[in-house]
Design a protein around this motif. Structure first.
Motif, short mmCIF file in Angstrom:
data_model
loop_
_atom_site.label_atom_id
_atom_site.label_comp_id
_atom_site.label_asym_id
_atom_site.label_seq_id
_atom_site.Cartn_x
_atom_site.Cartn_y
_atom_site.Cartn_z
N ASP A 83 -3.01 -13.47 11.94
CA ASP A 83 -2.26 -12.24 11.70
C ASP A 83 -1.90 -11.53 13.00
N ARG A 84 -2.70 -11.73 14.04
CA ARG A 84 -2.46 -11.07 15.33
C ARG A 84 -1.42 -11.81 16.19
N VAL A 85 -1.15 -13.09 15.88
CA VAL A 85 -0.21 -13.87 16.69
C VAL A 85 1.17 -13.23 16.60
N THR B 270 -0.96 -14.14 21.86
CA THR B 270 -0.01 -15.23 22.07
C THR B 270 -0.59 -16.52 21.49
N LEU B 271 0.24 -17.56 21.41
CA LEU B 271 -0.27 -18.86 20.98
C LEU B 271 -1.35 -19.36 21.94
N LEU C 129 -5.15 -20.31 20.84
CA LEU C 129 -5.82 -21.58 21.15
C LEU C 129 -7.08 -21.35 22.00
N LEU C 130 -7.03 -20.39 22.90
CA LEU C 130 -8.20 -20.06 23.71
C LEU C 130 -9.32 -19.53 22.82
#
Length: 191
Positions: free
Chosen positions: A169-171, A176-177, A181-182
């Motif tokens: 929901d925060r993307v 960020t992407l 992924l981090l």
């Protein structure tokens, strides 16, 4: 794997041998600190070493209840816990063995966001309506779930799904992407 654990128990494989192999596998990121404790950092190497030395065998909910009820599993250390680890846990807890093991169990439940209620089957006959509703509120209906999957197996999955959904929901707004992924892998893809 059991054969190698026997070699370790017999002293044919040493802790230093295992650490040498783990330290040589940079793909495992053995030096990465996962979290801090009062006694210092815990690294991936520590977790890998514990998994190699101590077999982690899953148990069903029924097996867990039996071990708790019949073997008093929440009041004493398992036989394979090293004496040095027993002393360290007892020292950190500042209490007797039963209290230390119970505290450790409760800490694990809290970190995993699980609830464990030990009820003998006969006690289920005398549940109050409030107790029954509370127990049912923790169950999650899913049509595609296997009937054999236990509550203990479902709770971490549900918690993980909720956390992933919050991240998704925060993307685009504040994540960020790369950040997603981090957060999911602890790996920075750009580095």
């Amino acid at each position: 794997m059991d054969r190698y654990r026997d070699f370790f128990t017999d002293g044919r494989i040493t802790r230093e041998n295992l650490l040498g192999v783990l330290n040589g596998e940079q793909a495992l990121a053995p030096g990465e600190t996962l979290f801090e404790t009062d006694t210092g950092p815990v690294s991936r190497r520590d977790i890998y070493l514990a998994a190699l030395v101590h077999p982690l065998k899953g148990v069903t909910g029924c097996q867990l209840n039996w071990q708790v009820e019949e073997l008093n599993a929440l009041a004493s250390f398992q036989e394979d816990v090293a004496e040095s680890s027993r002393k360290r846990l007892l020292s950190a807890a500042g209490s007797d063995q039963a209290t230390a093991v119970t505290d450790l169990w409760n800490a694990c439940l809290e970190v995993l966001d699980l609830e464990y209620v030990l009820l003998h089957p006969e006690e289920l006959l005398d549940l109050s309506p409030e107790q029954a509703e509370n127990m049912l509120a923790h169950l999650e209906p899913e049509a595609d779930r296997l009937e054999t999957e236990t509550l203990i197996q479902r709770r971490p999955k549900r918690s993980a799904r909720e956390k992933i959904n919050l991240l998704l929901d925060r993307v685009g707004s504040d994540l960020t992407l790369r950040g997603l992924l981090l957060a999911l892998t602890s790996k920075d893809l750009i580095r």
